[in-house]
Design an enzyme around this catalytic site. Structure first.
Site, PDB file in Angstrom:
ATOM      1  N   GLY A 192      -4.009 -12.260  -5.455  1.00 17.88           N
ATOM      2  CA  GLY A 192      -3.930 -10.953  -6.086  1.00 17.88           C
ATOM      3  C   GLY A 192      -5.083 -10.013  -5.781  1.00 17.88           C
ATOM      4  N   SER A 193      -5.674 -10.119  -4.587  1.00 15.09           N
ATOM      5  CA  SER A 193      -6.820  -9.243  -4.305  1.00 15.09           C
ATOM      6  C   SER A 193      -6.401  -7.775  -4.221  1.00 15.09           C
ATOM      7  CB  SER A 193      -7.558  -9.682  -3.036  1.00 15.09           C
ATOM      8  OG  SER A 193      -6.788  -9.450  -1.877  1.00 15.09           O
ATOM      9  N   MET A 252       5.388 -12.919  -1.770  1.00 13.32           N
ATOM     10  CA  MET A 252       5.907 -13.555  -0.561  1.00 13.32           C
ATOM     11  C   MET A 252       7.375 -13.954  -0.685  1.00 13.32           C
ATOM     12  SD  MET A 252       3.294 -13.075   1.196  1.00 13.32           S
ATOM     13  CE  MET A 252       3.766 -13.870   2.714  1.00 13.32           C
ATOM     14  N   ILE A 310      11.338 -12.301   0.469  1.00 16.38           N
ATOM     15  CA  ILE A 310      12.163 -11.250   1.039  1.00 16.38           C
ATOM     16  C   ILE A 310      13.173 -10.868  -0.033  1.00 16.38           C
ATOM     17  CG2 ILE A 310      13.868 -10.682   2.798  1.00 16.38           C
ATOM     18  CD1 ILE A 310      12.310 -12.490   4.706  1.00 16.38           C
ATOM     19  N   LEU A 311      13.216  -9.599  -0.352  1.00 17.03           N
ATOM     20  CA  LEU A 311      14.035  -9.115  -1.462  1.00 17.03           C
ATOM     21  C   LEU A 311      15.446  -8.763  -1.000  1.00 17.03           C
ATOM     22  CD1 LEU A 311      11.193  -6.908  -2.908  1.00 17.03           C
ATOM     23  CD2 LEU A 311      12.034  -9.058  -3.883  1.00 17.03           C
ATOM     24  N   HIS A 326       1.491  -3.739   4.358  1.00 18.19           N
ATOM     25  CA  HIS A 326       1.714  -4.658   5.473  1.00 18.19           C
ATOM     26  C   HIS A 326       0.471  -4.654   6.354  1.00 18.19           C
ATOM     27  CE1 HIS A 326       4.018  -6.974   8.348  1.00 18.19           C
ATOM     28  NE2 HIS A 326       3.554  -6.190   9.294  1.00 18.19           N
ATOM     29  N   GLN A 346      -9.934  -2.891   4.167  1.00 19.97           N
ATOM     30  CA  GLN A 346      -9.284  -1.581   4.201  1.00 19.97           C
ATOM     31  C   GLN A 346      -8.057  -1.540   3.293  1.00 19.97           C
ATOM     32  OE1 GLN A 346     -10.545   1.242   5.658  1.00 19.97           O
ATOM     33  NE2 GLN A 346     -12.266  -0.174   5.786  1.00 19.97           N
TER      34      GLN A 346
END
Length: 192
Positions: A12-13, A94, A96-97, A113, A177
């Site tokens: 959860g960073s 993680m 895929i919806l 991403h 970033q």
């Protein structure tokens, strides 16, 4: 109040970066925006403890407890909807919806991403960038659509690919970033 619901599967960073930015920049007081809940498909996701420490509601829905991907996504959508979200943020979630889930939250679902989309959709982005001889890599915040990693781009950050970089060293530089660009993109999306 505009509620943000964040979905995580691990440390959860990026979620922590968004929560930190919301606190430091007083999103609630200045913009009526708050992180209302953090949900995970894994009970041992370290980010859940971090969210609880900040007084944020948490919930776990184990995807393995559902017979199908559609059944899990339906339960997940119901759990998210209980928090009346203005925005659903994927932060290392993680899974895929399903198209139904994505349609339900259309225009209110964002992801980050670890590449400069449209380059290197999918997995192993850092190694693929190195293997391709890229001089630059980075991350992209985008709206989620039914097609993986191709939704409208909301923000990007660029980092150089350095001589001798490994996938891990490049990933670490990109992650710093991500922690800057994701909160900025989330806030901008909600203020538009």
């Amino acid at each position: 109040m505009k509620n943000i619901v964040i979905l995580i599967s691990g440390g959860g960073s990026n979620m922590a970066a968004i929560v930190r930015a919301a606190q430091q920049q007083d999103w609630a007081g200045r913009h009526g925006i708050r992180v209302a809940a953090v949900l995970s498909n894994k009970a041992d996701a370290k980010g859940l403890a971090l969210a609880r420490e900040q007084g944020i509601a948490t919930q776990v829905l184990d995807h393995k407890a559902y017979a199908t991907r559609e059944a899990f996504d339906a339960a997940l959508a119901q759990a998210i909807d209980a928090h009346d979200p203005a925005l659903v943020v994927l932060a290392g979630f993680m899974r895929i919806l399903t198209p139904g889930f994505v349609d339900h939250f259309a225009g209110r679902l964002v992801n980050i991403h670890p590449s400069l989309l449209p380059a290197f959709t999918g997995l192993h982005t850092h190694q693929r960038a190195i293997d391709a001889g890229c001089r630059f890599a980075g991350c992209t915040v985008h709206e989620v659509t039914a097609e993986l990693d191709v939704g409208p781009i909301l923000d990007q950050a660029v980092v150089p690919v350095l001589p001798g970089d490994t996938a891990d060293s490049l990933a670490a530089r990109v992650l710093t970033q991500e922690h800057l660009v994701y909160p900025r993109a989330v806030l901008a999306h909600l203020l538009r």
